[in-house]
Write a protein that holds these residues in place. Structure first.
Motif, PDB file in Angstrom:
ATOM      1  N   VAL A   1     -76.403   5.140  11.075  1.00  0.00           N
ATOM      2  CA  VAL A   1     -76.664   5.826   9.752  1.00  0.00           C
ATOM      3  C   VAL A   1     -75.695   6.762   9.331  1.00  0.00           C
ATOM      4  O   VAL A   1     -75.327   6.797   8.320  1.00  0.00           O
ATOM      5  N   GLU A   2     -75.158   7.506  10.445  1.00  0.00           N
ATOM      6  CA  GLU A   2     -74.317   8.739  10.181  1.00  0.00           C
ATOM      7  C   GLU A   2     -72.806   8.062   9.805  1.00  0.00           C
ATOM      8  O   GLU A   2     -72.121   8.563   8.793  1.00  0.00           O
ATOM      9  N   LYS A   3     -72.513   6.889  10.380  1.00  0.00           N
ATOM     10  CA  LYS A   3     -71.276   6.162   9.861  1.00  0.00           C
ATOM     11  C   LYS A   3     -71.577   5.429   8.470  1.00  0.00           C
ATOM     12  O   LYS A   3     -70.547   5.883   7.570  1.00  0.00           O
ATOM     13  N   CYS A   4     -72.631   5.227   8.035  1.00  0.00           N
ATOM     14  CA  CYS A   4     -72.982   4.806   6.637  1.00  0.00           C
ATOM     15  C   CYS A   4     -72.723   6.289   5.501  1.00  0.00           C
ATOM     16  O   CYS A   4     -72.126   5.919   4.624  1.00  0.00           O
ATOM     17  N   ARG A   5     -73.148   7.229   6.023  1.00  0.00           N
ATOM     18  CA  ARG A   5     -73.135   8.492   5.171  1.00  0.00           C
ATOM     19  C   ARG A   5     -71.849   8.838   5.060  1.00  0.00           C
ATOM     20  O   ARG A   5     -71.340   9.247   4.042  1.00  0.00           O
ATOM     21  N   LEU A   6     -70.953   8.687   6.118  1.00  0.00           N
ATOM     22  CA  LEU A   6     -69.525   9.228   5.983  1.00  0.00           C
ATOM     23  C   LEU A   6     -68.750   8.212   5.216  1.00  0.00           C
ATOM     24  O   LEU A   6     -67.761   8.719   4.454  1.00  0.00           O
ATOM     25  N   GLU A   7     -69.143   7.094   5.269  1.00  0.00           N
ATOM     26  CA  GLU A   7     -68.342   6.003   4.366  1.00  0.00           C
ATOM     27  C   GLU A   7     -68.460   6.248   3.347  1.00  0.00           C
ATOM     28  O   GLU A   7     -67.681   6.048   2.261  1.00  0.00           O
ATOM     29  N   SER A   8     -69.874   6.644   2.830  1.00  0.00           N
ATOM     30  CA  SER A   8     -69.940   6.832   1.388  1.00  0.00           C
ATOM     31  C   SER A   8     -69.584   8.171   0.843  1.00  0.00           C
ATOM     32  O   SER A   8     -69.080   8.286  -0.466  1.00  0.00           O
ATOM     33  N   GLU A   9     -69.242   9.251   1.874  1.00  0.00           N
ATOM     34  CA  GLU A   9     -68.645  10.310   1.597  1.00  0.00           C
ATOM     35  C   GLU A   9     -67.001  10.002   1.311  1.00  0.00           C
ATOM     36  O   GLU A   9     -66.606  10.696   0.310  1.00  0.00           O
TER      37      GLU A   9
ATOM     38  N   LYS B   1     -66.608   8.572  -2.253  1.00  0.00           N
ATOM     39  CA  LYS B   1     -66.784   9.876  -3.347  1.00  0.00           C
ATOM     40  C   LYS B   1     -65.477  10.518  -3.027  1.00  0.00           C
ATOM     41  O   LYS B   1     -64.930  11.036  -4.387  1.00  0.00           O
TER      42      LYS B   1
ATOM     43  N   SER C   1     -79.036   6.202  14.771  1.00  0.00           N
ATOM     44  CA  SER C   1     -78.704   7.325  14.226  1.00  0.00           C
ATOM     45  C   SER C   1     -77.123   7.259  13.908  1.00  0.00           C
ATOM     46  O   SER C   1     -76.804   7.947  12.768  1.00  0.00           O
ATOM     47  N   THR C   2     -76.572   6.660  14.848  1.00  0.00           N
ATOM     48  CA  THR C   2     -74.864   6.598  14.721  1.00  0.00           C
ATOM     49  C   THR C   2     -74.634   6.065  13.550  1.00  0.00           C
ATOM     50  O   THR C   2     -73.708   5.979  12.756  1.00  0.00           O
TER      51      THR C   2
END
Length: 156
Positions: free
Chosen positions: A76-84, A87, A73-74
């Motif tokens: 996944v969260e890291k990937c989400r933050l990198e994507s953010e 953007k 889950s960490t």
């Protein structure tokens, strides 16, 4: 050497119940269990030793699974933050381009009009209302720029 025999279901159940109450086996308890079950005290001691080993392995597996889930889950969260972040960098880049276009437009107007022209626009003459002028403390670096979406912070 005594022939190794399989424990009966009743014997195993009683040993399991006893193990559930206390994982360690002191001498008195070992002797009592052995006589209740009709086993050699050494057999009881070995059973407890093996059961503790299985119990420890099970705990390690559970801990590993928990840590693995936290790790996943960490990630996944890291990937989400990198994507953010990507953007937001794109949005920042677009905003900087828009500021550059506006600056070029203002400079273009200034240059295209001769000094004698009554339409001379100088960046210093343009009445850009700073929030500080409205008596709001601490917002001197924020202003409204027409054509942009809302207020702009110069020091973002």
């Amino acid at each position: 050497a005594a022939k190794k025999r399989k424990l009966s279901t009743e014997q195993v159940n009683l040993l399991e119940t006893s193990f559930g109450n206390e994982h360690k086996l002191e001498s008195e308890r070992k002797d009592r269990l052995a006589s209740e079950l009709g086993l050699d005290p050494r057999q009881v001691a070995v059973w407890f030793q093996n059961r503790r080993a299985r119990w420890k392995n099970k705990k390690l597996e559970e801990e590993y699974t928990k840590l693995k889930n936290v790790h996943e889950s960490t990630v996944v969260e890291k990937c989400r933050l990198e994507s953010e972040v990507l953007k937001l960098k794109e949005q920042l880049s677009e905003a900087e381009k828009e500021i550059q276009r506006l600056v070029e437009r203002v400079e273009g107007v200034s240059i295209s009009n001769s000094p004698s022209s009554s339409l001379s626009i100088n960046a210093m003459d343009a009445q850009v209302p700073f929030l500080g002028d409205f008596g709001v403390e601490g917002y001197d670096d924020v202003f409204y720029m027409p054509g942009m979406e809302g207020w702009i912070n110069l020091y973002m």
